[in-house]
Write an enzyme that holds these catalytic residues in place. Structure first.
Site, PDB file in Angstrom:
ATOM      1  N   ASP A 354       0.862  -1.187   0.000  1.00 19.64           N
ATOM      2  CA  ASP A 354       0.000   0.000   0.000  1.00 19.64           C
ATOM      3  C   ASP A 354       0.896   1.233   0.000  1.00 19.64           C
ATOM      4  O   ASP A 354       2.011   1.185  -0.518  1.00 19.64           O
ATOM      5  CB  ASP A 354      -0.949  -0.032   1.201  1.00 19.64           C
ATOM      6  CG  ASP A 354      -2.273   0.672   0.919  1.00 19.64           C
ATOM      7  OD1 ASP A 354      -2.227   1.830   0.471  1.00 19.64           O
ATOM      8  OD2 ASP A 354      -3.344   0.087   1.150  1.00 19.64           O
ATOM      9  N   HIS A 377       2.137   1.897  -3.201  1.00 16.87           N
ATOM     10  CA  HIS A 377       1.205   2.838  -3.809  1.00 16.87           C
ATOM     11  C   HIS A 377       1.712   4.273  -3.719  1.00 16.87           C
ATOM     12  O   HIS A 377       0.926   5.213  -3.727  1.00 16.87           O
ATOM     13  CB  HIS A 377      -0.174   2.730  -3.159  1.00 16.87           C
ATOM     14  CG  HIS A 377      -0.867   1.427  -3.438  1.00 16.87           C
ATOM     15  ND1 HIS A 377      -2.161   1.172  -3.058  1.00 16.87           N
ATOM     16  CD2 HIS A 377      -0.444   0.302  -4.074  1.00 16.87           C
ATOM     17  CE1 HIS A 377      -2.503  -0.057  -3.430  1.00 16.87           C
ATOM     18  NE2 HIS A 377      -1.466  -0.600  -4.047  1.00 16.87           N
TER      19      HIS A 377
END
Length: 546
Positions: A354, A377
């Site tokens: 993430d 991310h």
């Protein structure tokens, strides 16, 4: 009278003869009774000579002297010394009074990766907590299985060092003067190598679910350092994905060329022996309500969810540490900041599933530089304003960052219906390589399958992008701002992003309700950015202001 003398002499001779016979019989009986020792003596004359003196001839010659010699006291022949037992390691002993160093091994930790060492860590912390500028050591070449635990204040002394770990404690003692400075209860520390703290993978250790595994709360001057590893055993938690985890809404912008890429990977085979893990997944290492926090040198890997979290902290420094988890591990943020101020993150490698760094509401004066991010991310502000909440973020600088193979690069994301503001943000000198969406503002963020449209929003202004270069695989710029509160004062300088055709459709830059300035030409051209300020009146409500 003569007869009496003769009688007496003969009688005395007879009596002596009888005594002699009785004594001879008892001697033979004695020899028979201790035959075992006698046989040993015959096989080893030297040992018998030590017990009886010098022996002449057979046993029946030993009594021709008439009056028996007094017997030597009975004792066994000296036995051969038994083989020396294997030397056992000395039993650890608690540190002496006045010590400032507390090794978890001295408090009963086994460090074999199987025994539960939670109580030993609790005991070591309880001792270290009472001593200013103390050091709790998690030594190298050991693996410590530790369950959920809270190292808490607020009554602990200041400036505690949690050392993970030192290879040889004797080296620390010998070089103490070189590597340690004591001044007003502060400490600069010494050398270290690697050791491991492991989270339990059995569901029973977690009850119905906990929000954190290792937690440090309400402390002043706490340092976590060393070359050790904190392993969250996350794979047993990730196997429930995708049914129980939120999704990243930016994934909807990424459309495969042939539409054959699976949206969700197949479920791994569950380990039925350990049972199903709770739906609430813990953060590996969390700091709450603490001042002057430092994390350096360590590796945090395979966290069930977020790896390193700071909540309500002031004065945070993170440097020269590593986060490592697979790129497809769900919701495994690298570093998560919330309600924290005066934060410095640098010289750090972050690989996760993430956001490499996630900056949430209540954060200000955050400086991030010289960070390597990927997979993951990217570095994100938000999501902010979820469930109609107020969010305030200001004075954020992210610069000199390298990103490789991430989903997004630098991003601001907010939910519809929120309030508050994000202002004073600089993204500078960002190098991207094969990043799907390098520059993103998304005020329609949603981590569910569907979110309802709302008119209020978190206000975004004063966001600067400069010197952002590299390659993208989906879209170079995606600005999706609120109709009710457009993004203002968005500045772009020296943006050079080249397409790299991979397995996804390529798109041109996209802008919606985004106002600002192009200070230099960009590649590709970002003609969708509206120059200046919005023509309509979009005042921010007073109660939304931060």
């Amino acid at each position: 009278m003569v007869n009496m003398r003769g009688f007496t002499f003969r009688s005395l001779a007879f009596m002596l003869f009888v005594v002699f016979l009785v004594w001879s019989a008892s001697f033979d009986t004695c020899i028979a009774r201790r035959g075992k020792h006698w046989r040993q003596s015959r096989s080893n004359p030297a040992s018998l000579a030590k017990k009886k003196g010098k022996i002449h001839g057979n046993s029946h010659h030993q009594h021709h002297t008439g009056v028996p010699k007094p017997k030597a006291p009975k004792h066994k022949a000296p036995a051969l010394p038994p083989p020396a037992p294997k030397e056992k390691a000395p039993k650890p002993s608690p540190p002496q009074k006045g010590s400032t160093t507390f090794n978890v091994l001295d408090f009963g930790a086994k460090g074999n990766g199987k025994s539960d060492d939670t109580k030993a860590f609790q005991a070591a912390w309880a001792a270290a907590c009472k001593v200013a500028a103390s050091t709790l050591i998690v030594p190298a070449e050991h693996a410590f299985l530790v369950g959920p635990i809270s190292f808490s204040g607020p009554y602990c002394q200041a400036n505690i060092v949690f050392q993970v770990s030192i290879k040889y404690r004797i080296c620390v003692q010998r070089k103490r003067q070189q590597f340690m400075l004591m001044n007003d209860d502060t400490m600069i520390f010494f050398s270290q190598l690697d050791g491991t703290i492991i989270a339990p993978s059995n569901a029973n250790a977690w009850g119905r679910g906990l929000l954190q595994w290792l937690e440090f709360t309400k402390l002043v001057g706490i340092t976590i350092q060393g070359k050790g590893t904190i392993d969250g055993s996350g794979s047993v938690w990730w196997q429930d994905y995708p049914f129980e985890d939120p999704i990243d809404s930016e994934s909807e912008l990424i459309i495969p060329l042939n539409n054959t890429v699976q949206q969700h990977p197949p479920m791994p085979i569950r380990n039925e022996l350990n049972g199903k893990m709770p739906s609430i997944k813990p953060t590996a290492l969390r700091f709450y309500g603490s001042f002057n926090v430092t994390v350096t040198g360590i590796t945090i890997q395979n966290s069930p969810q977020c790896h390193l979290k700071f909540d309500n902290c002031v004065g945070v420094v993170v440097h020269d540490m590593r986060v490592s988890s697979p790129g497809d591990s769900p919701n495994t943020d690298g570093i998560h900041l919330q309600n924290s101020k005066d934060v410095l993150i640098h010289s750090t490698y972050l690989a996760c599933g993430d956001d490499c760094v996630s900056i949430q509401t209540g954060c200000s004066n955050v400086y991030i530089h010289n960070v390597n991010c990927g997979p993951g991310h990217g570095i994100s502000i938000g999501g902010l304003g979820k469930d109609n909440t107020k969010a305030c973020v200001s004075n954020i600088t992210v610069r000199d960052v390298v990103m490789h193979g991430t989903m997004t690069g630098v991003r601001v994301k907010t939910w519809q219906g929120g309030s508050g503001s994000v202002q004073g943000v600089l993204f500078s000198n960002i190098q991207v390589s094969e990043v799907q969406l390098p520059i993103v503002i998304d005020q329609f963020y949603c981590d569910k399958r569907k979110c309802k449209n709302q008119t209020t929003a978190v206000a975004l202004s004063g966001i600067t992008y400069e010197n952002i270069r590299g390659t993208y695989t989906v879209k170079p710029v995606h600005f999706a701002c609120s109709d009710a509160l457009p993004c203002m004062d968005v500045s772009l300088t020296t943006i050079e992003l080249k397409p790299l055709q991979k397995q996804y459709h390529l798109y041109d830059p996209f802008c919606w309700q985004t106002f600002g300035e192009l200070k230099t030409p960009t590649m590709p051209p970002i003609s969708c950015l509206q120059i200046g300020k919005p023509s309509g009146n979009h005042p921010q409500r007073d109660y939304d202001a931060c």
